[in-house]
Each structure stands twice: as C-alpha cells, then as structure tokens.
Design a protein around this motif. Structure first.
Motif, short mmCIF file in Angstrom:
data_model
loop_
_atom_site.label_atom_id
_atom_site.label_comp_id
_atom_site.label_asym_id
_atom_site.label_seq_id
_atom_site.Cartn_x
_atom_site.Cartn_y
_atom_site.Cartn_z
N LYS A 170 0.85 -1.17 0.00
CA LYS A 170 0.00 0.00 0.00
C LYS A 170 0.90 1.24 0.00
N ALA A 171 0.50 2.26 -0.75
CA ALA A 171 1.28 3.50 -0.79
C ALA A 171 1.09 4.25 0.53
N ASP A 172 2.19 4.46 1.25
CA ASP A 172 2.14 5.17 2.53
C ASP A 172 2.55 6.62 2.40
N LYS A 173 3.23 6.95 1.30
CA LYS A 173 3.77 8.30 1.13
C LYS A 173 3.64 8.69 -0.33
N LYS A 174 3.19 9.92 -0.55
CA LYS A 174 3.03 10.42 -1.92
C LYS A 174 3.76 11.76 -2.05
N GLU A 175 4.65 11.86 -3.03
CA GLU A 175 5.42 13.08 -3.24
C GLU A 175 5.35 13.47 -4.72
N ILE A 176 5.59 14.74 -5.00
CA ILE A 176 5.70 15.22 -6.37
C ILE A 176 7.16 15.13 -6.79
N LEU A 177 7.41 14.44 -7.89
CA LEU A 177 8.76 14.39 -8.44
C LEU A 177 8.93 15.53 -9.46
N PHE A 178 7.96 15.67 -10.37
CA PHE A 178 7.92 16.78 -11.32
C PHE A 178 6.48 17.24 -11.44
N GLN A 179 6.31 18.47 -11.93
CA GLN A 179 4.96 18.99 -12.14
C GLN A 179 4.98 20.04 -13.25
N GLY A 180 3.82 20.68 -13.45
CA GLY A 180 3.73 21.73 -14.46
C GLY A 180 3.76 21.21 -15.88
N ILE A 181 3.62 19.90 -16.05
CA ILE A 181 3.66 19.29 -17.38
C ILE A 181 2.27 19.40 -17.98
N GLU A 182 2.12 20.21 -19.00
CA GLU A 182 0.80 20.36 -19.60
C GLU A 182 0.38 19.05 -20.26
N GLY A 183 -0.90 18.94 -20.49
CA GLY A 183 -1.41 17.72 -21.08
C GLY A 183 -2.19 16.87 -20.12
N GLU A 184 -2.80 17.50 -19.09
CA GLU A 184 -3.63 16.74 -18.16
C GLU A 184 -4.73 16.02 -18.94
N GLN A 185 -4.94 14.75 -18.59
CA GLN A 185 -5.92 13.92 -19.30
C GLN A 185 -5.66 13.93 -20.81
N HIS A 186 -4.41 13.82 -21.18
CA HIS A 186 -4.05 13.88 -22.61
C HIS A 186 -3.02 12.82 -22.92
N ASP A 187 -3.21 12.11 -24.03
CA ASP A 187 -2.28 11.05 -24.42
C ASP A 187 -0.89 11.58 -24.77
N HIS A 188 -0.78 12.87 -25.03
CA HIS A 188 0.49 13.45 -25.46
C HIS A 188 1.23 14.12 -24.30
N GLY A 189 0.91 13.73 -23.07
CA GLY A 189 1.61 14.27 -21.92
C GLY A 189 2.81 13.42 -21.55
N VAL A 190 3.13 13.37 -20.23
CA VAL A 190 4.32 12.66 -19.77
C VAL A 190 4.06 11.15 -19.75
N HIS A 191 5.09 10.39 -20.13
CA HIS A 191 4.98 8.93 -20.22
C HIS A 191 5.90 8.25 -19.20
N THR A 192 6.12 6.96 -19.41
CA THR A 192 6.78 6.10 -18.43
C THR A 192 8.22 6.47 -18.15
N PHE A 193 8.63 6.30 -16.87
CA PHE A 193 10.03 6.40 -16.48
C PHE A 193 10.66 5.01 -16.57
N VAL A 194 11.89 4.96 -17.09
CA VAL A 194 12.58 3.69 -17.32
C VAL A 194 13.95 3.75 -16.63
#
Length: 1019
Positions: A170-194
């Motif tokens: 279960k997730a016990d802690k939630k933090e922001i790593l990055f933000q301000g990335i436009e494209g909320e609810q959009h397929d052309h926004g931020v994708h997977t970290f590898v």
C-alpha cells in the motif's frame, strides 16, 4: 463434428440443443484450422465474442511462441501501462476516468487505481488483485515504474513518487517528483520512467508536455542551464535524470508523441512516435542525443504541411521534414497506427531473432511486434516482425509490454472498439497476457541481493525491476563488489559486459574502467565508454582524440555527438577530423556532425576548410556545406545552388539550406543569384526570392523588380503563394482574373483582401453593374474568410438597394460561409432583417455549419425544424447490420469528403481516413459519426480566434509560431495570420465535425457508410 473439433479447441463452442445455446468447455483450435475458426466465429454473438474465454481465438503468434491469459476483467479494467516487479507481479495503471469531458463516460469519483496482480499458485494466472493506490488525482495515468518500494507514476501535470514504507503493498507516502507538465488527461503528456543501465532514469513526453517543473514549481533547467520549456525546446522531448529527479538532461526534441523510451545495455535509446492522424507517418527512432527529430520546422516552428522548398514528395516523409538539414533520419516508418508501449528485450527465453531487440505495442493494428535492427554505417536499418496479432478481433488494443523475471513477455490489452483520438467505448474490460515458448511455466528465478556475487548475477536479469534491486544493492556494497562485477566484465556476451561496465564505472572506479572500455575490441563497448566519459564529466576531448579515427563509423558518430557544447579550438579541430571522414552517403553520420558543431559552426567549418580546400568538389564536402550553418559556407552554398552541372531538382536542397543560416551574407548571396530571365534562371530567381525576407524584398528595388517580372511567368498556384506573401499591388488584377476563372478561388480571395488596393479593386467591380457575374464570384471567393472587411462587404451587398436581386441573393447565401458569418445570419434572422423570400437562401447558406446549434436554430425560421434527430437503433444493434460498401462510398462523397480525404480524394481539413478501417472497429466508427465529441483527434481541435480588429475566425490551427498562425477552415481554405494581430485564441470543447451528420442520412445509408469505412485498411 463439434465433438471432434472440441479436442483441439480452446474457445467456447456453442452446442445447439432444442433451440437453445449451451456453453461448453474451453478448447483451442489448431493454427491450421482457419475454416473452423470462421465457422465457430459465425456462431458467436457480439457479446459472446467479447468474453475473456474467447479473447485469444483470433490471435496469430510468431513461430516458437505461444500466448496465454494471465488476468482479465473484473480483476482489472482499461490498462494504460504496466510494470512487472522482481517477484513477477504485474502492476497495472487503470483508466476508467479517461477524458470524461470528451467521451461523456461516467467516472469513479475515487479516482483511478494502481493494481497489483499476483499468481500465488504458479499456474500462470493471477489469483490475487490488490489496490496499491486509488485517488482522485489519478486520472488515466500513462506510465508506471516499480523501483523496489518506490513507484513512479506519470500523470500529467504531475509525476508522482509513491513509497510503500512498511512493505504491505500500500502507498504510505506520496510526493511530487515533477509537475507543471501540460497535457492533463491527454495522451500526449508525460509517459513512463525507465531505469537505465547507467543507474539513471529516462522518460519523455509528447508535444502537449511543453514544459517541466520541479517539486517546488520552478522550471527545471537542463545540463546547459536552459529552462525546459517551449522557449528553448520544441514539441515532444526525451530526458535523463538521477533517481531523485536531479540533473535533468534534455536528450532530444521535436517529436509528436514519443510514447515510451527503451534503453539497451549500451545506453542506446529507441522510441516510437505517432504522426498526425491519417498521414501514414508513424515511425520508429534510434535516438541520437541532442538530435532534432523534425516534427515541426526547426527554425520557424511551422507545421510540416507548410510549403517549403525541397518538400518531400511523399507525405509520410514530408511529415518529419526529412529533407531538411538538421533532421535526424527515421530508423523505420511503419505507416498508420497508434504506437504505445515499448521495451528492449535482453533476455534469452524468446527466439534468438528477438535478442537485444525492441518489442512494441501497436494498438492501431492490433499487434505486438518487434523491429530487429542491423547496423548500417553510423545508423541502423530495421524490419518488422509480428509477434502477436489478433486477426479477427479489432478490440484487441495492446497498450504496453514488459519483460518478466523469467524472460517471458507480459502484454496489457486495453480492449476497446477504438484507439487514439481520446475515445473510450468500453469501461468494463481489460486483459493481461503472457507470451513465452510452448510448455514454459511462469516462474520467478530466485535472486540473492545480499552478496556481491548474487547482486552482480541479478544485474543480468532480463527484468528491469530486478536489475534495479541489484543496482541498489551494489551501490551499498561499493568497491567490495568489484571482483564480482569484474567477472561479468569479462563475459562473452557484450550486453552482459556492458551492464557490468556501467556498475563498475558508477559504483567502483570511473576512470579505470572507462580507459579499458575505449580500448575494447567491441565497438559497442567503446561507445558505452564514451557515453560514460560524458556522464562522468571527464575531459571528453582527450577521449575523443583517441577515437576520432576509429575504424567503426558508429564510434565516430558518438565522438561527434560528444563534441556538443565543446567550443575550444581543440574541439573544432577534432570535429574537422571527424568531418573529413564523412563518405557522402551516411545521413546518420552527417547529422551527428551537425549535432557536434551546434552553436560552434563558424569555428568548426573554418577548421574543416583548412583540411579540405575544395569541399564542393566531392559528395562528402557538398553534404558538409549543405549541413553547415556557418556564414563561411554561404558562398559555397550559393555556388552549388547555381551550378548548372547539377540538375536543378538536386539543387533544391541547397536553396532550402539558406533557411537555416542567419546573417547579412545570406541576403547578399541570394541577391547575387538574380541574373537573366531564361527558363532555368527564372526558376533560380523564384527560389532565391522565396528565401529572402518579405520586408527586404519590398525595400530592395532589385528584388522587387525581379519578383514582379518573375510572377508574370508563374502558374496560378505559385503566383498566389508569392502574392500572398508579398502582397504587391501589381498582382491584384491577376487575382481577380483567377477568381473569374474559378482558379484557386479561396486562396486568391484571401490574397486579394490582404492589401488595401486589392479591397478597393474588389469594391469597384461589385459597384459596377456591368460586372455582376464577376462581382458574385468575388463575393463567393471571400465567403469562408470571416474577416471584418469581408463580412462588412457581404452585408452591404445583401442590403444596399443599389445592388441587383442576384447580388442580394448570393451575398445572403455567402454570408453564412464562416463561423462569424453564421452568427451574423442568426442575428439577422432573429431581428427579422432578412427579406422573407431570402430566408430559405440564408438558411441554405448555413445548412452545413459545423455547429449543429446553428443549423437547428436557422431551420426554425423556415417554419419547420429538424431539431429532433431521428431515432436510430443502439450501436450494439447497428454493428450487426451489413451494408453495401459501394453505396457507402457515395454517401462518403456526399457527406464526408468536404472535410476528409480518402486516398487523396476529398478536402484536406479533418483527419485523413485512408486506413480508418484498421484503426477503428465498427463500434468505434459508429461512435465517431454519432458522437464526434467523444473522439477529437489531437491536432484537429477547433479554435475560436478573435483578431484585434474585431474579426472572429473558426478553424483548425495547422501551424503556430511566435510570429504566425496558419488556420485551416472548412472547405480547404487556409488563412495566414500574424500573432501580433490576434487578440485571443480559445480551443473549442466540441468537435468541429457536425454532431448531426447522420441526421441527413437514412439508417441504411449510415450502415453503408460504416461498411465502406471498414474497407479502408492498411494495404
């Protein structure tokens, strides 16, 4: 017969008994039994086909691999992305809440879920489903990466870092790593970290991303101190950063929707990229660091469709500016599609042809496939090998693929009638499959992360999450792990060696192992060594000097790239050495040289000239001149552009190259080309003038006189392009002539009204009773524009008693041809200002308005209304009907071709539909026609634009730069606007496709239309 068939069957076969249907056991067909497949398929209802037990019935697998179901609904729904952890568990991102404002679908107010699926009894099927996290801020997230107890979730505008601090899943802690990335609810926004072999994180976002901010809301700066935003970078981007999000590097740019990056053990980067819908330009990229990938014009940021010299003949190539200097070539173009998840396979369970190769999901064509590559000069060539394809069920939409700890593939299936365009036709289904050789049970190899030997061995796992755990353990061990890692450094497998190398460099002794790597016999290890030099911030020039004459062009490619940002005299000399080895045939190598010389072209080109005194005499030298952005190359460029020994078609590349050079030398060189008026010289004059600044031409008597003379000899198409750009008074009479003859009427009308002289000339004709026919044609030529001047003129022609009844009638019809004009017609009808006998004409003028509300409101003034659409059966019943595709083609021509093209026929306004039958199942086709707001293709959104002079325009923004906006309007009209003249721009929430399109069709015509659309498939 059915009893015999059941021995080979693994689908649900209906047994007819006393008129009813009894569902039997699950079986599997022999791959050769296509007739049986078809027979049984005909017995299934649409609902039965969608049952999980029938999910694999139409699947065709590559030789040597089989597929099985790992999990289905209700354990999961709508999986957008997955990861497989070191325990073999599948982590799933769900997207029930996918774009409800467009789809109109219901939502879960609790938000979407992150689900863990686990097989606890070893039968290869998940039997436990856990919810790791659910929250209202999670809405159709697009990327998940599981790194021990940390889970990184990409959900524009945020990248979330969830931590399980107590190991209870279960997730016990939630933090922001990055933000301000436009494209909320959009397929052309931020994708997977590898997680990469170098201990870094790699990620990307599509062209809706636009910028990157840190956890505190500050714009992130890259390794050179540049803010990561549209100010410094273009469109989709690719990044690298530390595990904590620090030291972000922008590695490449100018993609459209680069969905997921795959990184191999050498640190080589691979991606897919989506085209503007309908242009058959989907591509696979080998990514050279700091490269420009050509979605928009590199200099002006104009759209790929904006006219330019030396445009590629085929639209799929034109789409990426591939003929432009400074664009990295594509590895492979795959035609149409909607590319999504990708992974680099570095295991040994699959057949050998997939070792070290990309595995990729293409939901648009219902396939999981690989692109085996072969080295070719400084780049690669590739082919397509399908691994898993569903040949009968278009709902199969593979969204992501991962490698499990045992080397098998895990595939997520969104399972939906549509794909892309923000559609979601189903909210209840989703599947996970496992691909492996026959008779290969799902197992998780035991790993020991507590000892150096165990951790070093685990680093060689095909599963990325396992490698991360190994890296984490080795990081804590430090130098004590050297011997264990060194044993793998001596392995025969170069990819195994590479993974050990990165750990040794980053965790043990940087310089020692880099020095060994750059002397290695394997060029890929030498390349990894050079990349490690840059990451280790050692003296890159010393190492480039040692490898600048390497026999392998791929090593030299990396040497050139390594010079990016280096501006010392030594760097310029090394660049010249590398450039002197270009063979004139290798575009990959040439673009690597361009990357290395960026922002240092004058010094690099000068050094090159000192080693190559007559570069224009060789193919390699001509390439370097073409790619150069130095003022010193301008004279050489001009000599090549005017060299009569080179075919003029081949010289177009040199004229285009002028667009990438700045400085006064460029203008002088172009003016020097104006010489005489022979047929070929006129073409040269046309090209030279076309690459000068418009204002410069107007202030230069030489340029202006040559332009006027040249335009007299151009065909209408070329003439109107130049007249639109330069607005010379001398061209207005010809524009009037074009309108009179019906040649490029809309474009001619636009150009005519760009100058005060043109407007006055039009008014003079309209005021002349003897030129009534021409006057009506002029009014028709401006009907689509919607500008303040045009609308004022049309209204005056409607009501001024000095004009004839013919002009009154046609002006009334034409006023409703634009968005602004539609509103005016409604206002005039409401105010009862339109004569009774002209009301039907006014209503007819808006009868094809994009806004259904306009059509309905206008129709009321006829005394009847079609506000209530006719009753149609539900889509579930429509899809069972069979239509006539030949009749459907005519329905398309009558109703759809005004906006859409099929195989080049029709208007180029909305998305091209030549392969729509491959992209959408029947359900998706009906959904798009009956509910267009549920699937607006990205890049085809409608915009309301208000100009400072009061003009209002409606259309699709085809291109937007800092100074110009190109607006496409219904009917194929293109309007060029200056951003300085724009007061506001607002995107419409609704589709520009009319919501009542089917109102004008019978039910059978609608069914025929869909039947025709289903025939439009990839050849």
């Amino acid at each position: 017969m059915l009893n015999k068939l059941s021995q080979k069957s693994k689908i649900l076969i209906p047994t007819v008994l006393l008129g009813g249907v009894l569902w039997g056991t699950a079986y599997q067909f022999s791959p050769k039994s296509r007739f049986i497949n078809h027979y049984v398929d005909s017995l299934l209802t649409e609902n039965q086909k969608r049952l999980p037990d029938n999910a694999l019935k139409g699947v065709k697998m590559v030789d040597g691999l089989t597929v099985s179901t790992f999990a289905t609904e209700p354990m999961l729904i709508n999986p957008t992305d997955i990861d497989v952890d070191a325990k073999g568990r599948v982590w799933v991102l769900e997207a029930y809440n996918y774009r409800p404002s467009i789809t109109g679908n219901p939502t879960h107010k609790e938000g979407d879920r992150i689900v863990i699926l686990e097989d606890t009894n070893g039968d290869g099927k998940a039997d436990i489903s856990k919810v790791f996290y659910q929250g209202p801020e999670i809405n159709a997230p697009l990327g998940i990466s599981v790194l021990n107890n940390v889970v990184i979730v990409s959900q524009s505008p945020y990248v979330w870092k969830f931590t399980d601090t107590d190991g209870d899943d279960k997730a016990d802690k939630k933090e922001i790593l990055f933000q301000g990335i436009e494209g909320e609810q959009h397929d052309h926004g931020v994708h997977t970290f590898v997680f990469g072999p170098d201990g870094k994180l790699y990620f990307n976002f599509g062209n809706e991303g636009r910028q990157l901010k840190d956890a505190k809301g500050n714009l992130v700066k890259d390794q050179f101190g540049r803010e990561i935003s549209r100010k410094n970078f273009q469109e989709g981007m690719l990044f690298r950063c530390n595990l904590d999000g620090s030291e972000v590097e922008c590695l490449a740019q100018n993609f459209r929707n680069n969905y997921e990056v795959a990184v191999d053990s050498y640190g080589t980067l691979w991606q897919s990229d989506n085209d503007d819908d309908g242009n058959k330009g989907v591509r696979i990229n080998f990514v050279m660091e700091y490269g420009n990938y050509g979605y928009k014009d590199q200099m002006t940021r104009a759209s790929w469709g904006y006219p330019r010299t030396n445009m590629e003949e085929e639209i799929p190539l034109r789409h990426w500016h591939l003929n432009d200097p400074g664009t990295v070539p594509n590895l492979l173009q795959t035609g149409s599609g909607s590319p999504t998840g990708m992974v680099l396979y570095e295991g040994d369970l699959l057949p050998k042809q997939f070792y070290g190769q990309m595995i990729h999901c293409e939901p648009g064509h219902n396939v999981v496939r690989s692109y085996p590559v072969t080295k070719k000069g400084a780049g690669y060539s590739a082919q397509i090998v399908n691994i898993m394809k569903n040949e009968t069920d278009q709902w199969f939409r593979p969204a992501d693929v991962c490698v499990a700890p045992d080397g098998s593939l895990i595939v997520a299936d969104w399972y939906d009638p549509g794909v892309g365009g923000h559609q979601a036709g189903d909210l209840t289904r989703g599947r996970i499959y496992r691909i492996a050789p026959p008779q290969t049970p799902y197992s998780v190899p035991k790993q020991d992360f507590t000892t150096p030997d165990g951790a070093a061995k685990a680093l060689q796992s095909p599963n990325i999450a396992t490698r991360y755990l190994a890296w984490e353990a080795l990081s804590k061990m430090g130098k004590s792990a050297e011997n264990a890692l060194a044993s793998y450094w001596k392995n025969d497998n170069p990819r195994v060696r590479a993974r050990a190398f990165w750990a040794l460099v980053k965790l043990v002794d940087t310089k020692k192992y880099i020095d060994l790597a750059i002397q290695d016999a394997n060029p890929d290890i030498r390349i990894a060594g050079l990349r490690a030099v840059r990451q280790g911030k050692l003296d890159i020039l010393d190492y480039v000097e040692k490898l600048a004459k390497d026999a392998d062009p791929q090593v030299r490619r990396e040497c050139a790239i390594a010079l990016y940002g280096q501006k010392s005299p030594k760097a310029s000399q090394l660049w010249a050495t590398l450039a002197s080895q270009h063979d004139g045939k290798d575009r990959w190598y040439l673009e690597a040289l361009g990357i290395g010389a960026e922002d240092n072209w004058d010094a690099c080109f000068s050094a090159y000239l000192s080693q190559n005194h007559n570069p224009a005499n060789s193919a390699s030298g001509k390439d370097i001149i073409w790619r150069s952005r130095s003022n010193q190359s301008v004279k050489l460029l001009a000599s090549l552009a005017t060299d009569p020994s080179i075919a003029l078609k081949e010289r177009l590349r040199y004229f285009r190259a002028f667009d990438f050079v700045k400085g006064s030398e460029k203008s002088s060189a172009l003016l020097g080309m104006l010489n005489g008026n022979s047929q070929e010289q006129n073409q040269i004059n046309r090209l030279a003038l076309g690459h000068l600044d418009a204002e410069f031409v107007k202030t230069s008597p030489i340029a202006k006189n040559a332009l006027v003379q040249l335009m007299n000899n151009l065909d209408d198409k070329e003439f109107v392009q130049l007249q639109d750009k330069y607005t010379l008074p001398e061209g207005n009479e010809r524009l009037i002539s074009m309108i009179g003859k019906g040649e490029k009427v809309g474009d001619a009308g636009n150009a005519l009204f760009k100058s005060p002289q043109g407007v006055q000339l039009a008014k003079n004709i309209i005021n002349n009773p003897k030129q009534e026919d021409l006057a009506i044609k002029i009014l028709g030529a401006i009907r689509w524009n919607g500008g303040k001047t045009q609308l004022t003129l049309l209204q005056d022609a409607m009501f001024n008693p000095k004009y004839s009844a013919n002009i009154h009638r046609e002006a009334t019809r034409y006023l409703g041809g634009s968005g602004n004009g539609e509103d005016l017609i409604l206002e005039l009808l409401k105010a009862k200002k339109i004569k009774k006998d002209l009301i039907p004409v006014a209503v007819e003028g808006v009868s094809r308005a994009w806004r259904r509300s306009v059509r309905v409101e206008a129709a009321k003034y006829l005394g009847t209304t079609n506000a209530t659409s006719k009753k149609l059966p539900p889509i579930s019943e429509l899809i069972a009907l069979t239509g006539n595709p030949k009749n459907g083609a005519q329905v398309f021509a009558n109703n759809c071709s005004v906006c859409h093209q099929v195989n080049g026929e029709g208007m180029d306004f909305g998305p091209k539909l030549s392969e729509i039958g491959s992209k959408l199942a029947k359900e998706g086709q009906y959904l798009a026609i009956l509910h267009p707001d549920a699937g607006i293709s990205f890049g085809y959104e409608g915009w309301d634009i208000k100009l400072k002079d009061g003009t209002q325009l409606v259309g699709i923004v085809a291109s937007k730069t800092e100074t110009d906006v190109v607006l496409k309007m219904p009917g194929g009209l293109v309007q060029n606007l200056k951003t300085s003249a724009i007061k506001s721009m607002k995107m419409q929430s609704n589709s520009m496709m009319p919501t009542g399109l089917a109102d004008g069709m019978s039910q059978q015509e609608l069914v025929d239309l869909v039947e025709f659309l289903m025939t439009l498939k990839k050849k």
